[in-house]
Design an enzyme around this catalytic site. Structure first.
Site, short mmCIF file in Angstrom:
data_model
loop_
_atom_site.label_atom_id
_atom_site.label_comp_id
_atom_site.label_asym_id
_atom_site.label_seq_id
_atom_site.Cartn_x
_atom_site.Cartn_y
_atom_site.Cartn_z
N GLY A 91 29.31 40.08 42.88
CA GLY A 91 29.73 40.20 41.48
C GLY A 91 31.18 40.64 41.40
N ARG A 94 36.11 43.95 41.05
CA ARG A 94 37.43 44.42 40.62
C ARG A 94 38.16 43.36 39.78
NH1 ARG A 94 41.83 43.98 45.34
NH2 ARG A 94 40.92 42.30 46.56
N ASP A 126 37.02 50.69 44.61
CA ASP A 126 37.71 51.38 43.51
C ASP A 126 38.06 50.46 42.35
OD1 ASP A 126 39.71 49.88 44.63
OD2 ASP A 126 40.99 51.57 45.20
N GLY A 127 37.78 49.16 42.52
CA GLY A 127 38.06 48.21 41.44
C GLY A 127 39.54 47.86 41.29
N ARG A 177 44.80 36.02 36.36
CA ARG A 177 44.49 34.79 37.08
C ARG A 177 43.91 33.75 36.12
NH1 ARG A 177 41.15 35.30 42.64
NH2 ARG A 177 39.32 35.74 41.41
N ARG A 184 31.01 29.81 41.13
CA ARG A 184 31.04 29.60 42.59
C ARG A 184 29.68 29.14 43.08
NH1 ARG A 184 34.13 34.78 43.24
NH2 ARG A 184 34.53 35.16 41.07
N ASP A 253 30.75 32.83 48.07
CA ASP A 253 31.22 33.40 46.80
C ASP A 253 32.69 33.09 46.55
OD1 ASP A 253 31.14 35.29 49.12
OD2 ASP A 253 32.50 36.42 47.85
#
Ligand code: AMP
Ligand code: MG
Length: 488
Positions: A91, A94, A126-127, A177, A184, A253
């Site tokens: 999932g 980040r 930590d994302g 992005r 995916r 993924d």
């Protein structure tokens, strides 16, 4: 508040309408002191976005996630995946999808913030993302786009003003992005393993409608989807092999359903030709080495096929057979396209036995002579002006003579061969050592000269530019010891 009305955001958030287990609603985490570092004006324009009335500060607020674009509905997408062959729940740990923006030419694009804080899928992460790796993605993804390879693109990089801790302390950053979607193979695997067939059917319909509407009327849409994704992925990997790109972490993924390159963590470009070339620090077995990539694409497609089985036919055995037939057609389709691509790199319009032998001999010669993959094709095109002694050897001269003879036998003039070659063999690729040096300069000394030079040449990669010759030279030690990293 900013005057966002003038920007032109046009969010149509279809993913957020999917069943709730497909995502988690998630706001980006606020960052203390966002500052714009890079902005892609050309991409903004093609998206129909105009930031001219927005101050740099407000732009930084927007692209750091401190301020949401009008119409955004931030979510983190759920997906799973096979990482180095092992199935795991993943999932967006980040990344946060702000939504899907509809561009003036009626195309839908995901607008995603990468490095924008933790989500329910962050596990122990930590994302966050480092400025260095987001700049790297910005540069390489833009280079890939201009090299003619389908890819996610980079709209902006913002320095968050925060520290991010990896092996060292880094400056933190968020990358905006843009991609036609982030769906995916792993998204299908997630549904197939953790949800139900109704959800799988609904999601497959959604994907077909969004990306491959021409398949809606197919007698077996799920099987047709598998075949279509296979062909897209074959074309993609052929493009990678054409330019010497090594993705580095082709887990399921990280393989998109649309056939776009994405996830630029440990990627690199090959300098000296060798199919075993691998740079990723964690890829000790060379699973994702340059020459392994087609095989891995096929492996990943098997995972997609497995997920789609219940939709292909009610009779599981029959469905498996049908899916297998598609997957079994991979090697022949791939190989034919591979020969064509290698032929085009040498100016041929078709490839038969003689051309095949010539191609193989060139690859062997490059491998045995530690020859640079990019520059060798340029050396062939500029053979009579060569000063590099590698190409002034009797064995290379012999190969060259055979090439000229075979062109003649095909009735292809040298000038027409050179024209074809020029369109498919880049002058400029983002060379690893230069990319890293440009990132050192940018992140440690705030000096963006080399970074901007690389960005500039990457926008016209097939054009020789005499003032940028220094960007075409491979490192003297041939990338010895060079390593790339995921998750930075
Ligand atoms: P990647 O190697 O980028 O494909 O990431 C694999 C998985 O790890 C994905 O689920 C990512 O969201 C997650 N991930 C990578 N880096 C971080 C991070 N710093 N914090 C949270 N999750 C991460
Ligand atoms: Mg990934």
């Amino acid at each position: 508040m900013t005057k966002q009305n003038h920007i032109g955001w046009n969010f149509k958030n279809s993913y957020a309408q999917l069943p709730e287990k497909m995502f988690a609603k998630q706001m980006p985490t606020a960052v203390p002191n966002p500052k714009m570092v890079c902005f892609n004006d050309e991409l903004a324009k093609t998206l129909g976005l105009d930031f001219s009335a927005i101050s740099e500060d407000n732009k930084a607020q927007l692209f750091s996630g401190n301020l949401l674009p009008i119409g955004a509905e931030p979510i983190a997408q759920a997906y799973a995946g096979h990482q180095f062959g092992h199935f795991t729940m993943l999932g967006d740990g980040r990344a946060i999808l702000l939504g899907e923006h509809l561009s003036p030419n009626n195309k839908l694009f995901d607008i995603q913030l990468k490095g924008s804080g933790q989500t329910p899928y962050s596990r122990r992460g930590d994302g966050k993302a480092t400025l260095r790796s987001m700049l790297r993605e910005f540069l390489i993804s833009e280079a890939m786009h201009h090299l003619g390879v389908p890819t996610s693109r980079s709209l902006a990089v913002v320095n968050t003003g925060e520290k991010v801790y990896r092996e060292e302390v880094h400056e933190g950053a968020v990358l905006a992005r843009v991609m036609s979607s982030h769906i995916r193979v792993g998204t299908f695997e997630y549904i197939s393993n953790f949800l139900d067939v109704t959800t799988l059917q609904g999601f497959t319909n959604y994907v077909i409608k969004r990306h491959y509407p021409e398949l809606t009327k197919n007698a077996n849409p799920a099987l047709a989807l598998l075949k279509t994704v296979m062909n897209k992925q074959i074309d993609l990997v052929i493009n990678w092999l054409r330019i010497g790109f090594i993705h580095g972490v082709m887990n399921t993924d990280n393989m998109s359903i649309t056939g776009e390159t994405f996830d630029y963590g440990p990627c690199a470009f090959m300098n000296n030709y060798h199919p075993d070339t691998v740079f990723s620090s964690i890829d000790v077995q060379g699973r994702y080495a340059f020459g392994q990539q087609p095989g891995i694409v096929q492996w990943n497609l098997v995972c997609l096929a497995e997920a789609l089985i219940p939709l292909i036919d009610k009779d599981a055995d029959k469905a498996v057979k049908m899916a297998q037939e598609v997957i079994n057609s991979f090697p022949a389709i791939y190989k034919e396209k591979w020969w064509q691509m290698n032929g085009i790199k040498l100016g041929f319009t078709s490839v038969a036995e003689n051309e095949k032998q010539l191609i193989e001999d060139l690859l062997t010669w490059m491998q045995n002579n530690q020859a640079d993959y990019t520059n060798t094709y340029l050396a062939i095109a500029n053979y009579y002006q060569q000063t590099d002694e590698k190409y002034i050897t009797p064995d290379f001269a012999q190969w060259y003579q055979r090439w000229e003879d075979i062109l003649k036998a095909n009735n292809i003039s040298l000038s027409s061969a050179l024209k074809t070659m020029q369109q498919h063999n880049p002058e400029f690729i983002p060379r690893n050592h230069l990319v890293e040096k440009s990132l050192d300069n940018a992140c440690l000394q705030q000096n963006f000269t080399l970074f901007n030079e690389l960005l500039k040449t990457s926008k016209a990669p097939y054009q020789a530019q005499s003032s940028y010759k220094h960007l075409q030279t491979p490192p003297p030690d041939g990338d010895k010891g060079y390593k790339t990293f995921c998750g930075t």
